[in-house]
Motif scaffolding. Structure first.
Motif, PDB file in Angstrom:
ATOM      1  N   ARG A 386      44.813  47.227  33.202  1.00 27.88           N
ATOM      2  CA  ARG A 386      45.202  46.816  31.784  1.00 27.88           C
ATOM      3  C   ARG A 386      44.289  45.649  32.467  1.00 27.88           C
ATOM      4  NH1 ARG A 386      51.137  48.717  29.519  1.00 27.88           N
ATOM      5  NH2 ARG A 386      50.346  50.378  29.674  1.00 27.88           N
ATOM      6  N   THR A 387      44.160  44.402  31.570  1.00 33.92           N
ATOM      7  CA  THR A 387      43.694  43.734  31.408  1.00 33.92           C
ATOM      8  C   THR A 387      44.929  42.395  30.967  1.00 33.92           C
ATOM      9  OG1 THR A 387      41.177  44.143  30.478  1.00 33.92           O
ATOM     10  CG2 THR A 387      41.967  41.721  30.385  1.00 33.92           C
ATOM     11  N   GLY A 388      44.885  41.599  32.035  1.00 33.07           N
ATOM     12  CA  GLY A 388      45.953  40.402  31.448  1.00 33.07           C
ATOM     13  C   GLY A 388      45.494  39.899  30.967  1.00 33.07           C
ATOM     14  N   ASN A 389      44.704  39.161  31.334  1.00 28.34           N
ATOM     15  CA  ASN A 389      44.037  37.407  30.600  1.00 28.34           C
ATOM     16  C   ASN A 389      42.969  38.091  30.171  1.00 28.34           C
ATOM     17  OD1 ASN A 389      42.673  35.335  29.945  1.00 28.34           O
ATOM     18  ND2 ASN A 389      44.642  34.017  31.745  1.00 28.34           N
ATOM     19  N   LEU A 390      42.644  38.123  28.761  1.00 32.07           N
ATOM     20  CA  LEU A 390      41.142  38.078  27.717  1.00 32.07           C
ATOM     21  C   LEU A 390      40.419  37.421  28.140  1.00 32.07           C
ATOM     22  CD1 LEU A 390      41.741  39.509  24.829  1.00 32.07           C
ATOM     23  CD2 LEU A 390      41.321  40.139  26.162  1.00 32.07           C
ATOM     24  N   LEU A 391      40.577  35.432  28.569  1.00 32.16           N
ATOM     25  CA  LEU A 391      39.412  34.349  28.691  1.00 32.16           C
ATOM     26  C   LEU A 391      39.044  34.276  30.455  1.00 32.16           C
ATOM     27  CD1 LEU A 391      38.618  31.817  28.117  1.00 32.16           C
ATOM     28  CD2 LEU A 391      40.536  31.227  28.820  1.00 32.16           C
ATOM     29  N   THR A 392      40.489  35.292  32.016  1.00 25.84           N
ATOM     30  CA  THR A 392      39.986  35.099  32.760  1.00 25.84           C
ATOM     31  C   THR A 392      39.136  36.346  33.347  1.00 25.84           C
ATOM     32  OG1 THR A 392      41.495  35.684  33.437  1.00 25.84           O
ATOM     33  CG2 THR A 392      40.718  32.907  33.520  1.00 25.84           C
ATOM     34  N   GLY A 393      39.019  37.708  32.331  1.00 23.64           N
ATOM     35  CA  GLY A 393      38.858  39.009  32.422  1.00 23.64           C
ATOM     36  C   GLY A 393      40.198  39.292  33.198  1.00 23.64           C
ATOM     37  N   GLN A 394      40.627  38.713  33.805  1.00 21.90           N
ATOM     38  CA  GLN A 394      41.946  38.973  35.142  1.00 21.90           C
ATOM     39  C   GLN A 394      42.488  40.611  35.073  1.00 21.90           C
ATOM     40  OE1 GLN A 394      44.387  36.106  36.762  1.00 21.90           O
ATOM     41  NE2 GLN A 394      42.915  35.012  37.526  1.00 21.90           N
ATOM     42  N   ARG A 395      42.530  41.231  35.411  1.00 23.37           N
ATOM     43  CA  ARG A 395      43.634  42.845  35.836  1.00 23.37           C
ATOM     44  C   ARG A 395      44.484  42.624  36.540  1.00 23.37           C
ATOM     45  NH1 ARG A 395      38.737  47.138  34.957  1.00 23.37           N
ATOM     46  NH2 ARG A 395      40.391  47.965  33.458  1.00 23.37           N
TER      47      ARG A 395
END
Length: 539
Positions: A386-395
């Motif tokens: 799952r994507t945790g941060n839409l700004l940084t793209g961290q999953r």
């Protein structure tokens, strides 16, 4: 010659008695040199008696050493002087011979340290500036041992802490030094309470060992569960509360530093013993993270991309972190000829559950953890990216229940075991779009276009027919309907004949209703009138 009788005889002369000369007679003139000799002898004896011990100190270089001039100082008091400087037999070191005063002989013990004091900048501190004018000297730090010693090895770097400073020394283990150095300050609640005394690379080259000294009385705040972390620079955090900047001090920003603190649940622990070894973490968040005693490892295989997933990403179960990603690598299955991405996970069972109890009796649901894991997977437990941060793209890696997921089991034959997964939300969306596109490709858009073109042509013909035949007839019908509406409107006017006739009819109808009401009242009083008729009133 004839005798002269007339000549008188000389008088009697006393006979001199010769006395023997003495062998030694004290002379006053010899008194001064005798006294001088006695004083010189006394001074020589006193000098021998007062002469301090001779010691030798070995240095790597003779910089700052000069025979007969370089002093040895202890607490800024001269206690000796360098008598000679020479090379060692192997020509790799410099041997300095020194004479120390007798009163300082008890300071020459096994752990006494010597070093050359020069101008030096280290760990944010400046020392030895006075030697720019007075010249270098040899500093000494007295040890606490009872074993005497005459040969010493000089330090190339002055000790950060004197041996008589109250406090305790501890050991830190770190993967790297960062910006730390000997003399780097140590902070406790942003108060400088100690320094790094020394550091060395581990024999296996995989880490660094640092020795730190915490001054008294702050050393009592170091407990077995105390956490140390790098406090260098500025710690920037972005969360739901906004942007937060955290730094220990301006000194730590420029030259680095180490900070420590103890979690709230460990404040009741006793003080840590001296030389206790601690882990030096990278930052405050990593230091204060819960460190679990039980760690179970397993893997999860994904077909979709793991871009944005990094080592250390959390394993999340509905908002609770129960583990973290410990490794990411590829795997090629020779049997299925399939290349996939394998994610290795460090799972902390204590954070998830370790009781498995239900019911009033508290009986366990399952017998062991493996059976419990199989039970959860059978109920739909799966791992998903799952994507945790839409700004940084961290999953991150999520653990949740998917009741509609295909049946799967844990592969216990692999080491570590492999848990089943489901595609991520983005992957599912992509698959849905792919299936939709495939279905759209099966639709005969060309035939539909031809049919639509024929339909449009027929519609155009119909519209032309309506314009030439139907529209004039419809226009006449509308005109007739307009005349009817006009006549009806005139008939409904208040002064029209129709309105007058309707008004008269309504009046007559009202009179008729009144007569009927009167007749009904009469018959109700004289029902016999239906047989006999109405009787005339008698006078």
């Amino acid at each position: 010659m004839p005798d002269n009788l007339n000549t008188p005889e000389p008088p009697d002369v006393p006979v001199a008695i010769v006395a023997p000369r003495a062998r030694w007679r004290p002379q006053v003139v010899w008194l001064v040199p005798i006294i001088a000799v006695l004083i010189g002898g006394w001074l020589a004896v006193k000098a021998v008696l007062d002469q301090g011990p001779q010691i030798t100190i070995m240095f790597n270089t003779g910089d700052g050493l000069e025979a007969g001039k370089t002093k040895i100082k202890f607490r800024e008091v001269d206690i000796g002087v360098i008598k000679g400087v020479s090379l060692s037999r192997d020509h790799k070191h410099v041997i300095a011979t020194a004479e120390v005063v007798k009163d300082a002989s008890d300071l020459l013990v096994d752990d006494t340290r010597f070093w050359v004091v020069r101008p030096r900048i280290s760990g944010g501190t400046v020392s030895g500036l006075g030697t720019l004018l007075s010249g270098s000297f040899v500093g000494m730090d007295a040890g606490g041992s009872a074993k005497p010693r005459q040969t010493f090895t000089g330090l190339e770097v002055p000790p950060v802490i004197s041996s008589d400073v109250p406090g305790r020394e501890f050991v830190l283990r770190s993967q790297n030094m960062g910006s730390l150095d000997a003399g780097t300050p140590i902070f406790y609640r942003r108060l400088q309470v100690g320094q790094i005394t020394s550091y060395a690379l581990d024999p296996d080259g995989r880490g660094v060992t640092l020795h730190v000294f915490i001054n008294a009385p702050y050393d009592k705040f170091v407990r077995p569960d105390t956490r140390f972390w790098h406090a260098s620079g500025v710690d920037v955090a972005l969360d739901s509360n906004g942007v937060r900047l955290n730094a220990q001090s301006l000194v730590s920003i420029i030259i680095g530093g180490v900070a420590f603190d103890t979690p709230e649940h460990s404040l009741d622990q006793p003080q840590a013993a001296a030389q206790t070894t601690f882990t030096l973490f990278e930052n405050f968040g990593e230091a204060m993270k819960r460190h679990d005693r039980i760690v179970t490892r397993f893997v999860a295989e994904f077909d979709d991309s793991v871009r944005g997933l990094t080592v250390g990403a959390p394993l999340d179960f509905r908002g609770i972190t129960i583990g973290e990603v410990s490794g990411i690598y590829t795997r090629f299955d020779r049997e299925s000829r399939k290349l996939s991405i394998v994610v290795e996970v460090a799972y902390y069972p204590e954070r998830f559950t370790n009781r498995y109890e239900s019911g009033p009796t508290g009986s366990p649901v399952v017998k062991d953890t493996r059976e419990f894991a199989d039970y959860l997977v059978a109920r739909g437990l799966r791992l998903q990216l799952r994507t945790g941060n839409l700004l940084t793209g961290q999953r991150y890696l999520a653990v949740d229940f998917f009741p509609d997921a295909p049946k799967a089991k844990i592969d216990w034959s692999k080491n570590p075991p492999q848990y089943p997964t489901v595609p991520g939300s983005l992957q599912s969306l992509q698959d849905s779009v792919t299936r939709l596109v495939a279905k759209l490709n099966t639709i005969p858009f060309e035939a539909i276009g031809k049919n639509a073109q024929m339909t449009l042509q027929n519609a155009n013909s119909l519209l032309a027919h309506l314009d030439t035949d139907v529209v004039p007839e419809a226009k006449n019908t509308l005109n007739a309907a307009h005349g009817v509406m006009t006549s009806a409107n005139g008939a409904l006017q208040p002064d029209s004949a129709l309105q007058q006739n309707v008004s008269d009819a309504m009046n007559q109808l009202a009179q008729t209703a009144a007569a009927v009401r009167t007749l009904a009242d009469y018959l109700e009083r004289h029902p016999e009138a239906l047989v006999r008729g109405k009787q005339e009133n008698k006078p």
